[in-house]
Motif scaffolding. Structure first.
Motif, short mmCIF file in Angstrom:
data_model
loop_
_atom_site.label_atom_id
_atom_site.label_comp_id
_atom_site.label_asym_id
_atom_site.label_seq_id
_atom_site.Cartn_x
_atom_site.Cartn_y
_atom_site.Cartn_z
N ARG A 3 3.26 85.57 63.13
CA ARG A 3 4.16 84.43 63.04
C ARG A 3 5.35 84.69 62.14
O ARG A 3 6.27 83.90 62.09
N PHE A 6 9.26 87.28 65.58
CA PHE A 6 9.43 86.58 66.83
C PHE A 6 9.16 87.56 67.97
O PHE A 6 8.35 88.46 67.84
N THR A 263 9.80 77.55 63.84
CA THR A 263 8.64 77.61 64.72
C THR A 263 7.92 76.28 64.71
O THR A 263 7.83 75.62 63.67
N TRP A 265 4.17 74.71 65.79
CA TRP A 265 2.80 74.93 66.26
C TRP A 265 2.23 73.57 66.62
O TRP A 265 2.40 72.59 65.88
N GLN A 276 2.52 77.91 70.21
CA GLN A 276 3.61 78.27 69.31
C GLN A 276 4.93 78.25 70.08
O GLN A 276 5.07 78.93 71.10
N ASN A 278 8.75 79.33 69.67
CA ASN A 278 9.70 80.14 68.88
C ASN A 278 11.10 79.60 69.17
O ASN A 278 11.67 79.85 70.23
N TYR A 284 7.69 80.36 74.29
CA TYR A 284 6.42 79.80 73.85
C TYR A 284 5.30 80.78 74.14
O TYR A 284 5.43 81.66 75.00
#
Length: 386
Positions: A3, A6, A263, A265, A276, A278, A284
């Motif tokens: 995380r 990217f 980000t 989540w 997730q 991005n 995703y």
């Protein structure tokens, strides 16, 4: 995918759309989080509160449903759910929803700099099944109704200003909200088996009275690119918001939502996944999926509320499962952080860190009784990573 990074390797463009938004795992994405040794070590025996913790951590009970909060005259609400912490001078406030319908609402507990409870009070009443929500950068709490055509209410953690219904954020089965101060939007999850993910862009940042509600569009796969489309009729009647735009991405029971470092989540309980987004490249992927765990049983099931620490760790609470809060590290390791024993008829809700990051608050919604009147709100203190 780690995380702190990217997309790695491949360029996503028209090829992703051609395959319905899916890509071969490994070409551009790393595998979702896998079990491993947690950053805090193995769980010890249950303490006096029935909570198993790692060495160096301790727990205490803050409040019990139907009972007076110690040191105050306020009776704690039933079915405590989503929550958040707010700085209050040298102390802080923890707010907690009540997932009761009708009745609902939000309560708050105030702490001084040493962690002593100095007050407790109601900040909203007479709403419906307030489940999760989200904290805003201007220090209000968005409390979400988890009912059909539910509303989002903006509340004051200090209890000074009256709660305000924010119709512009749409009417649907709301679950959680997460504010993105960079893009100046609010992300919203929907607790339906064919639910969607939304974002709301206020006309003026800091004022949620008007703005634009959008829904995420993507392919049917577990990774790829995404776009946003305006929801024509945010009030969801006669057509539900999730059915007004073609090509939306469906999620099986949207739950918790957390934003940090470009980000988002969010969790889906129907398939035990952590997703997730991005935001720097509009892609995703899966951060966790219990069916993709290799080499043993999945440590995290019944995924629900989620929060994050300053270290980048995610803390995901279980609705059922074996009553754990699990940690997912930035290195994509998932491990139990704590376990509540003797409360198999409950769920863990409302994880939130104090402003200093050394105290974690959460609730067992139905406690040892399995009833909404048996809720217990806890605090865990210890050497959290920073």
């Amino acid at each position: 995918m780690e995380r702190r990074n990217f997309l790695r390797g491949a360029v996503i463009g028209t090829s992703a759309a051609a395959f319905g938004g899916t890509l071969m795992r490994g070409a551009a994405y790393a595998a979702p989080a896998q079990p491993g040794p947690g950053p805090y070590g193995a769980l010890g025996s249950a303490d006096a509160n029935g909570i198993q913790l790692s060495s160096g951590f301790s727990s205490r009970v803050i409040a019990r449903s139907g009972q007076t909060v110690a040191g105050t005259s306020y009776t704690w609400h039933n079915a405590p759910d989503g929550g958040a912490c707010f700085a209050d001078g040298s102390g802080w406030i923890y707010v907690s929803n009540s997932e009761i319908n009708p009745g609902g609402g939000v309560s708050a507990v105030k702490f001084n700099s040493s962690g002593t409870v100095t007050g407790a009070y109601r900040i909203m009443s007479n709403t419906r099944q307030n489940c999760a929500g989200g904290k805003t950068p201007w220090n209000t709490w968005l409390s979400c109704e988890e009912v059909s055509l539910g509303y989002v209410y903006e509340t004051d953690p200090w209890g000074v200003n009256a709660a305000t219904r924010r119709d512009a954020l749409g009417r649907f089965k709301h679950e959680a909200a997460a504010a993105d101060p960079v893009r100046r939007v609010i992300y919203l999850t929907e607790d339906e088996t064919d639910g969607c993910l939304y974002r709301f862009t206020p006309a003026t940042w800091g004022n949620l009275s008007s703005g634009t509600l959008q829904v995420l569009k993507a392919g049917t796969g577990t990774s790829g690119s995404f776009t946003w489309a305006n929801v024509p009729d945010p009030d969801g009647s006669p057509t539900a918001t999730r059915n007004q735009v073609s090509g939306v991405k469906r999620f099986n029971g949207g739950e918790g939502c957390h934003y940090a470092n470009d980000t988002v989540w969010f969790t889906t309980k129907g398939d035990n996944r952590v997703w997730q987004l991005n935001l720097t490249n509009n892609t995703y992927e899966l951060a966790y999926d219990d069916t993709l765990v290799t080499g043993g049983s999945a440590p995290l099931t019944g995924v629900d509320n989620v929060t994050g620490s300053s270290s980048g760790d995610l803390f995901v609470a279980e609705d059922g499962g074996n009553m754990e809060i699990c940690v997912i590290t930035p290195d994509d390791v998932v491990a139990p952080f704590l376990r509540i024993t003797g409360q198999s008829g409950s769920e863990i809700t409302g994880p939130a860190f104090s402003p200093s990051g050394n105290r974690l608050y959460f609730s067992s919604q139905r406690g040892t009784t399995g009833s909404s009147s048996g809720g217990i709100t806890y605090e865990v203190t210890g050497p959290f990573r920073t």
